[in-house]
Design an enzyme around this catalytic site. Structure first.
Site, PDB file in Angstrom:
ATOM      1  N   SER A  73      33.621  29.567  45.751  1.00 11.18           N
ATOM      2  CA  SER A  73      33.981  28.716  46.890  1.00 11.18           C
ATOM      3  C   SER A  73      33.144  29.050  48.119  1.00 11.18           C
ATOM      4  CB  SER A  73      35.459  28.898  47.223  1.00 11.18           C
ATOM      5  OG  SER A  73      36.261  28.666  46.090  1.00 11.18           O
TER       6      SER A  73
HETATM    7  N1  SAH Z   1      38.277  31.927  43.393  1.00  7.70           N
HETATM    8  C1  SAH Z   1      36.885  31.613  43.105  1.00  7.70           C
HETATM    9  C2  SAH Z   1      36.667  30.154  42.899  1.00  7.70           C
HETATM   10  C3  SAH Z   1      36.538  29.814  41.461  1.00  7.70           C
HETATM   11  S1  SAH Z   1      36.342  28.094  41.109  1.00  7.70           S
HETATM   12  C4  SAH Z   1      36.031  32.196  44.212  1.00  7.70           C
HETATM   13  O1  SAH Z   1      36.312  33.272  44.639  1.00  7.70           O
HETATM   14  O2  SAH Z   1      35.063  31.601  44.626  1.00  7.70           O
HETATM   15  C5  SAH Z   1      37.916  27.726  40.442  1.00  7.70           C
HETATM   16  C6  SAH Z   1      38.259  28.319  39.117  1.00  7.70           C
HETATM   17  O3  SAH Z   1      39.512  27.770  38.724  1.00  7.70           O
HETATM   18  C7  SAH Z   1      37.299  28.019  37.971  1.00  7.70           C
HETATM   19  O4  SAH Z   1      36.790  29.224  37.490  1.00  7.70           O
HETATM   20  C8  SAH Z   1      38.170  27.327  36.927  1.00  7.70           C
HETATM   21  O5  SAH Z   1      37.868  27.691  35.597  1.00  7.70           O
HETATM   22  C9  SAH Z   1      39.554  27.801  37.318  1.00  7.70           C
HETATM   23  N2  SAH Z   1      40.677  26.988  36.844  1.00  7.70           N
HETATM   24  C10 SAH Z   1      40.778  25.643  36.769  1.00  7.70           C
HETATM   25  N3  SAH Z   1      41.978  25.302  36.258  1.00  7.70           N
HETATM   26  C11 SAH Z   1      42.650  26.474  36.008  1.00  7.70           C
HETATM   27  C12 SAH Z   1      43.929  26.790  35.454  1.00  7.70           C
HETATM   28  N4  SAH Z   1      44.785  25.864  35.046  1.00  7.70           N
HETATM   29  N5  SAH Z   1      44.264  28.096  35.365  1.00  7.70           N
HETATM   30  C13 SAH Z   1      43.422  29.071  35.752  1.00  7.70           C
HETATM   31  N6  SAH Z   1      42.209  28.840  36.264  1.00  7.70           N
HETATM   32  C14 SAH Z   1      41.823  27.552  36.393  1.00  7.70           C
END
Ligand code: SAH
Length: 250
Positions: free
Chosen positions: A94
């Site tokens: 993010s």
């Molecule tokens: N927190 C991260 C952002 C990751 S992007 C950061 O520090 O930048 C969002 C993530 O959510 C992705 O890796 C995706 O695989 C995950 N995601 C989407 N749906 C999900 C679900 N139902 N359960 C767990 N993770 C999920």
């Protein structure tokens, strides 16, 4: 032979302050190598402040967590720009501005650390690491095995005993850690799963992107949900762009 600094110079493990300045040929490189990462974070902090982030604890956490350790080496030079970056498997780390904004909303001006926090969407682990500085315990769940493993790898360096990485479908939350003082989602679905609301403590706050139009892939906005003794109170804030919340694991 002239001594060369480690590559890239500012990724060395010792404290940035303790290292001698990089030689001119390194500083001259266009990619910004040779500048120390603390200076990059300081610059990022100024940007966050300009964007309106005021919470001193959030600023302090954002200013100390090394985002460059969560991105691939080819992207290290962009680690302190306010931009999302690819982390593999079609997912992104993010934007720091959004991480700071959401955690500021989550803290809602609290004087001290939050209690237990649940994060849905660990990705590369960056936000979980920032949260670890602002909460007693962080439970972070990821549905993609490859990213769950990558986050574990990335976080090893920091030795954060209060971060608990979980592999599973975050749509169901994580009942074993409930009730949570705060829940934060890094992926946007059409609605907030009831499990999240159920697992939120009374007095707790949830911040999540939700799809506001056009279903999956449509416009998203930030939802802030407060669970009060009188019931749930919700408000929709600004537009955001997150990867979709998906069910099941892969
Ligand atoms: N927190 C991260 C952002 C990751 S992007 C950061 O520090 O930048 C969002 C993530 O959510 C992705 O890796 C995706 O695989 C995950 N995601 C989407 N749906 C999900 C679900 N139902 N359960 C767990 N993770 C999920």
């Amino acid at each position: 032979m002239t001594q060369r600094p480690p590559f890239p110079a500012w990724l060395a493990t010792q404290s940035d302050a303790a290292r001698p300045p990089a030689p001119a040929h390194v500083l001259a490189r266009p990619q910004g190598l040779g500048m120390d990462s603390a200076a990059h974070r300081q610059h990022l902090l100024q940007l966050l402040q300009k964007q309106g982030v005021r919470d001193a604890m959030v600023l302090q956490a954002m200013g100390s967590m090394e985002r460059h350790r969560f991105v691939d080496s080819a992207l290290v030079n962009q680690a302190y720009e306010d931009t999302s970056l690819p982390i593999g498997l079609g997912q992104t780390i993010s934007k720091p501005g959004v991480v700071a904004r959401m955690i500021e909303l989550l803290r809602n001006g609290a004087a001290g650390k939050l209690g237990r926090v649940l994060e849905i969407g660990t990705g590369c682990g960056y936000q979980a690491a920032v949260l670890s500085l602002l909460a007693q315990e962080v439970y972070s769940i990821e549905r993609l095995r490859g990213l769950h493993d990558k986050a574990r790898e990335n976080l090893r360096h920091f030795r954060l005993p209060n971060v608990h990485l979980l592999f599973g479908d975050g749509m169901a939350g994580y009942a074993q850690g409930a009730p949570y003082a705060a829940i934060i989602a890094a992926a946007g679905g059409e609605a907030v799963p009831q499990a999240w609301v159920d697992q939120l403590a009374v007095g707790g706050r949830l911040v999540a992107p939700v799809v506001t139009s056009g279903a999956q892939g449509g416009a998203q906005a930030l939802l802030v949900l407060d669970k009060t003794p009188a019931g749930v109170r919700q408000s929709l804030l600004e537009t955001v762009h997150f990867v979709p919340l998906k069910s099941g694991v892969a």
